[in-house]
Motif scaffolding. Structure first.
Motif, PDB file in Angstrom:
ATOM      1  N   HIS A 139      40.276  48.719  45.661  1.00  0.00           N
ATOM      2  CA  HIS A 139      40.319  49.214  44.291  1.00  0.00           C
ATOM      3  C   HIS A 139      41.407  50.280  44.133  1.00  0.00           C
ATOM      4  CE1 HIS A 139      39.004  50.489  40.367  1.00  0.00           C
ATOM      5  NE2 HIS A 139      38.628  51.687  40.798  1.00  0.00           N
ATOM      6  N   ALA A 140      41.503  51.181  45.090  1.00  0.00           N
ATOM      7  CA  ALA A 140      42.517  52.235  45.020  1.00  0.00           C
ATOM      8  C   ALA A 140      43.927  51.658  45.111  1.00  0.00           C
ATOM      9  CB  ALA A 140      42.284  53.251  46.137  1.00  0.00           C
ATOM     10  N   PHE A 141      44.130  50.697  46.033  1.00  0.00           N
ATOM     11  CA  PHE A 141      45.467  50.106  46.227  1.00  0.00           C
ATOM     12  C   PHE A 141      45.898  49.331  44.989  1.00  0.00           C
ATOM     13  CE2 PHE A 141      48.240  46.680  47.869  1.00  0.00           C
ATOM     14  CZ  PHE A 141      49.228  47.453  48.472  1.00  0.00           C
ATOM     15  N   ILE A 142      44.993  48.518  44.444  1.00  0.00           N
ATOM     16  CA  ILE A 142      45.311  47.760  43.227  1.00  0.00           C
ATOM     17  C   ILE A 142      45.574  48.715  42.066  1.00  0.00           C
ATOM     18  CG2 ILE A 142      44.428  46.089  41.551  1.00  0.00           C
ATOM     19  CD1 ILE A 142      42.712  44.933  43.888  1.00  0.00           C
ATOM     20  N   GLY A 143      44.774  49.796  42.001  1.00  0.00           N
ATOM     21  CA  GLY A 143      44.959  50.778  40.946  1.00  0.00           C
ATOM     22  C   GLY A 143      46.309  51.469  41.017  1.00  0.00           C
ATOM     23  N   ALA A 193      37.161  40.767  41.990  1.00  0.00           N
ATOM     24  CA  ALA A 193      36.018  40.951  41.095  1.00  0.00           C
ATOM     25  C   ALA A 193      35.459  42.363  41.230  1.00  0.00           C
ATOM     26  CB  ALA A 193      34.943  39.915  41.394  1.00  0.00           C
ATOM     27  N   ALA A 194      35.389  42.868  42.460  1.00  0.00           N
ATOM     28  CA  ALA A 194      34.899  44.229  42.681  1.00  0.00           C
ATOM     29  C   ALA A 194      35.805  45.241  41.983  1.00  0.00           C
ATOM     30  CB  ALA A 194      34.829  44.524  44.176  1.00  0.00           C
ATOM     31  N   HIS A 195      37.113  45.036  42.046  1.00  0.00           N
ATOM     32  CA  HIS A 195      38.052  45.942  41.368  1.00  0.00           C
ATOM     33  C   HIS A 195      37.811  45.953  39.863  1.00  0.00           C
ATOM     34  CE1 HIS A 195      41.750  47.711  39.843  1.00  0.00           C
ATOM     35  NE2 HIS A 195      41.983  46.593  39.177  1.00  0.00           N
ATOM     36  N   LEU A 196      37.640  44.789  39.263  1.00  0.00           N
ATOM     37  CA  LEU A 196      37.431  44.719  37.816  1.00  0.00           C
ATOM     38  C   LEU A 196      36.139  45.424  37.419  1.00  0.00           C
ATOM     39  CD1 LEU A 196      38.547  41.019  37.201  1.00  0.00           C
ATOM     40  CD2 LEU A 196      39.827  43.101  36.650  1.00  0.00           C
ATOM     41  N   VAL A 197      35.093  45.249  38.228  1.00  0.00           N
ATOM     42  CA  VAL A 197      33.821  45.920  37.952  1.00  0.00           C
ATOM     43  C   VAL A 197      33.970  47.432  38.105  1.00  0.00           C
ATOM     44  CG1 VAL A 197      31.472  46.263  38.829  1.00  0.00           C
ATOM     45  CG2 VAL A 197      32.365  43.949  38.523  1.00  0.00           C
ATOM     46  N   MET A 198      34.603  47.865  39.192  1.00  0.00           N
ATOM     47  CA  MET A 198      34.750  49.290  39.451  1.00  0.00           C
ATOM     48  C   MET A 198      35.669  49.966  38.438  1.00  0.00           C
ATOM     49  SD  MET A 198      34.998  49.020  43.616  1.00  0.00           S
ATOM     50  CE  MET A 198      35.058  50.783  43.983  1.00  0.00           C
ATOM     51  N   SER A 199      36.562  49.195  37.824  1.00  0.00           N
ATOM     52  CA  SER A 199      37.446  49.748  36.804  1.00  0.00           C
ATOM     53  C   SER A 199      36.704  50.041  35.509  1.00  0.00           C
ATOM     54  CB  SER A 199      38.598  48.776  36.513  1.00  0.00           C
ATOM     55  OG  SER A 199      39.399  48.596  37.662  1.00  0.00           O
ATOM     56  N   GLY A 200      35.507  49.453  35.350  1.00  0.00           N
ATOM     57  CA  GLY A 200      34.742  49.645  34.132  1.00  0.00           C
ATOM     58  C   GLY A 200      35.208  48.788  32.977  1.00  0.00           C
ATOM     59  N   THR A 201      36.136  47.862  33.227  1.00  0.00           N
ATOM     60  CA  THR A 201      36.669  47.011  32.170  1.00  0.00           C
ATOM     61  C   THR A 201      35.933  45.686  32.046  1.00  0.00           C
ATOM     62  OG1 THR A 201      38.298  46.063  33.696  1.00  0.00           O
ATOM     63  CG2 THR A 201      38.968  48.002  32.431  1.00  0.00           C
ATOM     64  N   HIS A 202      35.190  45.302  33.085  1.00  0.00           N
ATOM     65  CA  HIS A 202      34.540  43.998  33.119  1.00  0.00           C
ATOM     66  C   HIS A 202      33.096  44.148  33.609  1.00  0.00           C
ATOM     67  CE1 HIS A 202      38.686  42.704  32.986  1.00  0.00           C
ATOM     68  NE2 HIS A 202      38.363  41.425  32.988  1.00  0.00           N
ATOM     69  N   SER A 203      32.162  43.490  32.927  1.00  0.00           N
ATOM     70  CA  SER A 203      30.865  43.251  33.543  1.00  0.00           C
ATOM     71  C   SER A 203      31.075  42.280  34.703  1.00  0.00           C
ATOM     72  CB  SER A 203      29.889  42.647  32.535  1.00  0.00           C
ATOM     73  OG  SER A 203      30.300  41.332  32.183  1.00  0.00           O
ATOM     74  N   GLN A 218      26.500  40.956  47.314  1.00  0.00           N
ATOM     75  CA  GLN A 218      27.103  42.283  47.407  1.00  0.00           C
ATOM     76  C   GLN A 218      27.715  42.697  46.074  1.00  0.00           C
ATOM     77  OE1 GLN A 218      29.704  42.656  50.924  1.00  0.00           O
ATOM     78  NE2 GLN A 218      28.535  40.991  51.871  1.00  0.00           N
ATOM     79  N   LEU A 219      28.344  41.756  45.381  1.00  0.00           N
ATOM     80  CA  LEU A 219      28.919  42.060  44.069  1.00  0.00           C
ATOM     81  C   LEU A 219      27.835  42.395  43.047  1.00  0.00           C
ATOM     82  CD1 LEU A 219      31.688  39.314  43.875  1.00  0.00           C
ATOM     83  CD2 LEU A 219      32.059  41.794  44.034  1.00  0.00           C
ATOM     84  N   VAL A 220      26.701  41.695  43.134  1.00  0.00           N
ATOM     85  CA  VAL A 220      25.586  41.994  42.231  1.00  0.00           C
ATOM     86  C   VAL A 220      25.122  43.435  42.429  1.00  0.00           C
ATOM     87  CG1 VAL A 220      23.162  41.472  41.707  1.00  0.00           C
ATOM     88  CG2 VAL A 220      24.812  39.606  41.996  1.00  0.00           C
ATOM     89  N   GLU A 221      24.964  43.849  43.677  1.00  0.00           N
ATOM     90  CA  GLU A 221      24.528  45.209  43.947  1.00  0.00           C
ATOM     91  C   GLU A 221      25.571  46.228  43.490  1.00  0.00           C
ATOM     92  OE1 GLU A 221      21.497  46.057  44.812  1.00  0.00           O
ATOM     93  OE2 GLU A 221      21.117  43.910  44.644  1.00  0.00           O
ATOM     94  N   LEU A 222      26.845  45.926  43.688  1.00  0.00           N
ATOM     95  CA  LEU A 222      27.909  46.808  43.209  1.00  0.00           C
ATOM     96  C   LEU A 222      27.848  46.947  41.694  1.00  0.00           C
ATOM     97  CD1 LEU A 222      30.625  48.345  43.909  1.00  0.00           C
ATOM     98  CD2 LEU A 222      31.769  46.198  43.270  1.00  0.00           C
ATOM     99  N   ALA A 223      27.670  45.831  40.999  1.00  0.00           N
ATOM    100  CA  ALA A 223      27.622  45.862  39.536  1.00  0.00           C
ATOM    101  C   ALA A 223      26.407  46.631  39.035  1.00  0.00           C
ATOM    102  CB  ALA A 223      27.618  44.444  38.983  1.00  0.00           C
ATOM    103  N   ARG A 224      25.284  46.503  39.729  1.00  0.00           N
ATOM    104  CA  ARG A 224      24.110  47.281  39.345  1.00  0.00           C
ATOM    105  C   ARG A 224      24.382  48.774  39.487  1.00  0.00           C
ATOM    106  NH1 ARG A 224      19.891  43.390  42.421  1.00  0.00           N
ATOM    107  NH2 ARG A 224      19.409  41.983  40.703  1.00  0.00           N
TER     108      ARG A 224
END
Length: 285
Positions: free
Chosen positions: A113-117, A142-152, A176-182
């Motif tokens: 997420h940091a590198f893509i950001g 997908a994790a990056h998009l979720v962590m960015s707050g731009t995508h459910s 793992q993505l489900v838990e991250l999104a939660r």
């Protein structure tokens, strides 16, 4: 929750794989190691940074030194000087295993997420790849998009599924993505993004694998054969699909009778209700 199954037991997506990388966002591309080795392709898409998660942890150093070509340059050296129209690129390696038990999100999502950001902040484009561009790279995007707050999560999966339709057969990564999104309160707004339609051509293969992993019983090939004969013209038997964008989120079968003749006066019947883990408790059922 859906029990994790080895990725090899799930069928491939029905649609053909593109020779072009998938675009998850203006600053984000995802694809395979073969694409990563094609600097002309990356240059055409304006890539300025490359994230490599293709090498398994065991033996990663040896594979890293092997690079993308036969020149003996490491992967980092391959991009350091650019060439073939590609400007010098930032490079990051996150060695990861494509295994349902591997803690991909916990171990690598923050760094990815940091590198893509950083690439996005600089006005660039980050290309994320694993070996085939199906599981590790797609999950980190997908994790990056979720962590960015731009995508459910539902929207993130829909986005990457539309550009990489053969992706995310690794059920462990999905959990793992489900838990991250939660954790980030980024699952799916209840009912807001869900539509219901008849099953489309090719989706019988996808549903056959999911249903076998969830319900067992009939094997995948038998399920696919049976589902492929079910009409989309409004007659029964049929399958209804819940979808979020281009992504299949769940399904239910409509049958004339599911009581083995015990209640013939009750028809039709709903059976085999399945909701993908990313959409459970969000209104899809």
């Amino acid at each position: 929750e859906l029990a994790a199954e080895p990725a090899a037991t799930l069928p491939p997506r029905a649609r053909a794989e593109s020779a072009e990388p998938g675009r998850g966002a203006a600053h984000l591309l995802v694809g395979s190691m073969e694409m990563a080795a094609n600097r002309r392709l990356l240059a055409r898409h304006g890539v300025t940074a490359v994230l490599n998660c293709s090498q398994e942890e065991a033996g990663a150093d040896e594979r890293e030194r092997a690079g993308y070509d036969d020149t003996g340059r490491s992967c980092a050296e391959f991009f350091a000087g650019g060439g073939q129209g590609l400007a010098p690129c930032a490079y990051l390696r996150l060695p990861a295993d494509d295994d349902p038990e591997y803690p991909l999100v916990a171990r690598h999502a923050a760094a990815a997420h940091a590198f893509i950001g950083e690439a996005r902040a600089a006005g660039g484009v980050c290309f994320v790849h694993c070996r085939a561009g199906r599981n590790r790279s797609v999950a980190l995007c997908a994790a990056h998009l979720v962590m960015s707050g731009t995508h459910s999560l539902a929207r993130a999966i829909s986005t990457v599924f539309s550009c990489r339709p053969q992706c995310l057969s690794n059920e462990g990564f999905i959990h793992q993505l489900v838990e991250l999104a939660r954790t980030h309160d980024q699952l799916c707004p209840t009912g807001a993004e869900i539509s219901v339609r008849h099953m489309r051509c090719g989706e019988a293969t996808l549903l056959g694998g999911w249903h076998y992993a969830e319900f067992h019983g009939r094997d995948v090939a038998t399920r696919v054969r049976d589902y492929s004969t079910q009409s989309g013209d409004g007659s029964i038997p049929a399958i209804l699909v819940a979808s979020v964008g281009d992504w299949v989120a769940g399904s239910v079968s409509i049958k004339v009778d599911d009581s083995k003749g015990q209640r013939p006066e009750l028809t039709p019947w709903l059976a085999s209700l399945f909701v993908h883990p990313a959409m459970r408790r969000r209104g899809a059922a």
